[in-house]
Each structure stands twice: as structure tokens, then as C-alpha cells.
Design a protein around this motif. Structure first.
Motif, PDB file in Angstrom:
ATOM      1  N   GLY A  80       0.803  -1.211   0.000  1.00 45.39           N
ATOM      2  CA  GLY A  80       0.000   0.000   0.000  1.00 45.39           C
ATOM      3  C   GLY A  80       0.839   1.264   0.000  1.00 45.39           C
ATOM      4  O   GLY A  80       0.536   2.234   0.695  1.00 45.39           O
ATOM      5  N   ALA A  81       1.902   1.258  -0.822  1.00 44.66           N
ATOM      6  CA  ALA A  81       2.859   2.356  -0.786  1.00 44.66           C
ATOM      7  C   ALA A  81       3.356   2.690  -2.179  1.00 44.66           C
ATOM      8  O   ALA A  81       3.203   1.917  -3.126  1.00 44.66           O
ATOM      9  N   VAL A  82       3.953   3.873  -2.298  1.00 45.41           N
ATOM     10  CA  VAL A  82       4.694   4.270  -3.495  1.00 45.41           C
ATOM     11  C   VAL A  82       6.162   3.950  -3.241  1.00 45.41           C
ATOM     12  O   VAL A  82       6.685   4.222  -2.151  1.00 45.41           O
ATOM     13  N   THR A  98      -1.852   3.400   2.285  1.00 40.69           N
ATOM     14  CA  THR A  98      -3.093   2.761   2.731  1.00 40.69           C
ATOM     15  C   THR A  98      -3.107   2.518   4.233  1.00 40.69           C
ATOM     16  O   THR A  98      -4.143   2.700   4.888  1.00 40.69           O
ATOM     17  N   GLY A  99      -1.968   2.116   4.815  1.00 41.93           N
ATOM     18  CA  GLY A  99      -1.928   1.865   6.254  1.00 41.93           C
ATOM     19  C   GLY A  99      -2.225   3.105   7.075  1.00 41.93           C
ATOM     20  O   GLY A  99      -3.147   3.096   7.914  1.00 41.93           O
ATOM     21  N   PRO A 100      -1.486   4.204   6.866  1.00 45.17           N
ATOM     22  CA  PRO A 100      -1.766   5.420   7.636  1.00 45.17           C
ATOM     23  C   PRO A 100      -3.182   5.963   7.420  1.00 45.17           C
ATOM     24  O   PRO A 100      -3.816   6.440   8.370  1.00 45.17           O
ATOM     25  N   LEU A 104      -6.156   6.671  10.220  1.00 50.90           N
ATOM     26  CA  LEU A 104      -6.830   7.965  10.346  1.00 50.90           C
ATOM     27  C   LEU A 104      -8.336   7.835  10.211  1.00 50.90           C
ATOM     28  O   LEU A 104      -9.106   8.429  10.978  1.00 50.90           O
ATOM     29  N   LEU A 105      -8.771   7.043   9.227  1.00 54.18           N
ATOM     30  CA  LEU A 105     -10.196   6.954   8.904  1.00 54.18           C
ATOM     31  C   LEU A 105     -10.898   5.793   9.611  1.00 54.18           C
ATOM     32  O   LEU A 105     -12.112   5.629   9.464  1.00 54.18           O
ATOM     33  N   VAL A 110      -9.504   1.119   2.073  1.00 49.70           N
ATOM     34  CA  VAL A 110      -8.699   2.158   1.420  1.00 49.70           C
ATOM     35  C   VAL A 110      -8.104   1.533   0.171  1.00 49.70           C
ATOM     36  O   VAL A 110      -7.365   0.558   0.248  1.00 49.70           O
ATOM     37  N   PHE A 111      -8.449   2.084  -0.990  1.00 49.95           N
ATOM     38  CA  PHE A 111      -8.132   1.473  -2.277  1.00 49.95           C
ATOM     39  C   PHE A 111      -7.130   2.342  -3.025  1.00 49.95           C
ATOM     40  O   PHE A 111      -7.394   3.508  -3.308  1.00 49.95           O
TER      41      PHE A 111
END
Length: 322
Positions: A80-82, A98-100, A104-105, A110-111
Motif C-alpha cells: 500500500g505504498a509508493v 493505505t496503512g496510515p 486515520l479513517l 482504502v483502495f
């Protein structure tokens, strides 16, 4: 009432929108993308702009049901990263997303998509012209494409389908790309690289020009502003048009779209200088059906709107579910 978030992480700006369950945007925010010192700074900017959009909407972040992210690449979907983005400084090696955002949400929905994949989802949902076979092409700080074939948005196992800006167009490798390889489309025609290309052309043939090719602040804007008034600027843009047409022809032969929607700052700010030459020259390079080449009607909202549509459809981009 359910709420959804769409995030656009670009090399220049980060933006976020919040929408209700009818798709009406009720809050938005935008800030410049940090240039470092590390990828964590970019992650923090994504979280900050998401909080700001929620605050503008009067929505607690924990009330958000799902989020979609359209991001610069390359991506590591498993993490889930760049990873090592080519259009940010080398110190920005990894950007967790995606993790952070999930923390938060307070949701695991989270896609993450390549920004151009989010762009084609946006075109599919919001444009009047959205056939099952279409491409969204961005010509901006980088170049890439989101592709829909037979109604299916292509993503690839790792999320990196559509990185057409890294097609090798010039086997001589005259220009190095930001990714470290030579001869890529992006190395000649992206907003970041047009001034570098102009500089190298001028080094080969140092003709008189009003372009400030030796100025450290020389930019693509200078080239377009001098078009029609400076012979060397016109020559540079003629070369850019050649490479752009070749790149678009490759996209057409690979995916056979009915329409190509074009976005990104270089194209949207200079449609006559970018799109018209492609339209005029395509028939010389394409042997199958030549699609319509259209400027996106969604402007710089196309990626964030596509990310939002992804959030509202569990990441599928399924047009029938919005």
C-alpha cells in the motif's frame, strides 16, 4: 449518512475531497506535495490534507466509510505504498499510504490506484463520452495512461499497468528519463523534461533563441510562451509533437480505444500545441482505427474524482455500482 474520501497524490500537489453517499462533494482541500526530506513527509501531507477536507465538510474522519487514492508511481500494492517515485527527489524512497489512511479513517477500505488508473475511472463515471474501450492519458510532470478494455479497468498485479510514459520511443537514448532509463517517452515530453530536452537540443545546435536555456529556472512554460515567436521554441515543440504522436500511436496499437481523453497540466494548459499536432499526425503512424483525441472535461479534478468513485465502489471502479 455515509461519507467517502478521494485523494490525489501528484508530484506537484496533494488534494482530497469528501463526498456523501450520493456522490456530492461536501469538502475539499489541497496543498503542495513535499519534496522530502523523506517519503514520510509526503505521507504526513496526505494525512493532513485528508483531515482538512474532512474538517471543511464538518465530518469526523472516523465517519468515512471508504477512501480511494490515485497516486504517482510506481506502486507496491501489497504494501500500500509508493516506491521510489521518479518525479520526486531520490531521498523520497517510500511513501506509505493505505496503512496510515486506514488508521486515520478507522477503516480498512482504502483502495490504492495509479493516478492514471484513477483518471480513467473518473472519465468512466463522470464524462459524457465513456465507452467500454477508452484511455485516459496524462501529460504533466510525468506521462501515464489509465486503460479500460471491454469495460474492464486494467490495473496489473502490482498496480503499475499503464506506465506508458516509460515506453522506449528513442532507441538511441538521447534523453535520460527521471526513472534512470534512457529514451522513454516521458524523457522528451513531460513538463519536467521538456526544458531538459530543449537544453540538450540547443547544446547540439546552439542557434539564436530568446529561450533562457541556461537559466536554472528555465521551464516548459517558457517554451510554450515563446511558441510562434521564436524559431527554436517552435522546433522544440515540433519534436515534442513527434514523440507524443509516436507514444499515442503505441497506446492505440496496444489497446484499440474508441476515445482517448487527455489531461495533465501540459495538455490542459496548451491544448492547441499538444493535442492538435497529435490529431494531425496520427494517421501517418496508425494502421488500425484512429480514435478521437479529446481534452478531459474534468480538468485537474479527474484523478481525485476517480479516486472518489473507487471509494464508492469498493475499489472496483464498476460503473454500474455508483
Amino acid at each position: 449518512m455515509a461519507y467517502y474520501v478521494g485523494v490525489d497524490l501528484g508530484a506537484t500537489n496533494v488534494r482530497a475531497v469528501v463526498a456523501d453517499d450520493e456522490g456530492t462533494v461536501v469538502g475539499s482541500a489541497k496543498r503542495a506535495t513535499p519534496r522530502g526530506p523523506t517519503g514520510i513527509a509526503v505521507t504526513e501531507a496526505v494525512l493532513a490534507v485528508t483531515r482538512e477536507a474532512c474538517e471543511a465538510a464538518g465530518v469526523d474522519p472516523e465517519r468515512v466509510r471508504a477512501a480511494g487514492v490515485g497516486s504517482i508511481g510506481p506502486l507496491d500494492l501489497a504494501e500500500g505504498a509508493v516506491e521510489n517515485p521518479s518525479n520526486l527527489p531520490d531521498t523520497v524512497d517510500r511513501i506509505p499510504l493505505t496503512g496510515p489512511l486506514s488508521v486515520l479513517l478507522d477503516t480498512d477500505r482504502v483502495f490504492l490506484h495509479n493516478d492514471t488508473t484513477a483518471g480513467v475511472i473518473g472519465e468512466r463515471f463522470y464524462s459524457d463520452r465513456n465507452p467500454d474501450d477508452m484511455v485516459y492519458l496524462t501529460i504533466s510532470s510525468g506521462i501515464g495512461a489509465g486503460v479500460c478494455v471491454d469495460g474492464h479497468v486494467l490495473t496489473g498485479w502490482d498496480g503499475n499497468a499503464g506506465e506508458v510514459g516509460h515506453m522506449t520511443l528513442d532507441p538511441q537514448g538521447f534523453m535520460p528519463c527521471g526513472c534512470g532509463k534512457d529514451g522513454h517517452w516521458e524523457a522528451y515530453c513531460s513538463g519536467n523534461n521538456i526544458p531538459e530536452y530543449a537544453y540538450e537540443l540547443h547544446q547540439e545546435d546552439p542557434v539564436d533563441t530568446a529561450l533562457p536555456v541556461e537559466d536554472p529556472d528555465f521551464s516548459a512554460v517558457d517554451v510554450f510562451e515563446h511558441a510562434g515567436r521564436d524559431e527554436f521554441a517552435d522546433y522544440v515543440l515540433d519534436q515534442v509533437a513527434h514523440w507524443n504522436t509516436m507514444g499515442v500511436a503505441n497506446v492505440i496499437h496496444a489497446y484499440a480505444p474508441i476515445v482517448i481523453h487527455v489531461g495533465g497540466a501540459v495538455a490542459t494548459n496548451n491544448p492547441g500545441r499538444i493535442l492538435d499536432p497529435i490529431r494531425e499526425r496520427l494517421s501517418e503512424m496508425v494502421f488500425i482505427n484512429v480514435p478521437d483525441i479529446e481534452l478531459t472535461a474534468l480538468g485537474d479534478e479527474v484523478v481525485v474524482r476517480g479516486a472518489l468513485a473507487s471509494a464508492m465502489t469498493d475499489g472496483t471502479g464498476d460503473h454500474g455500482r455508483l
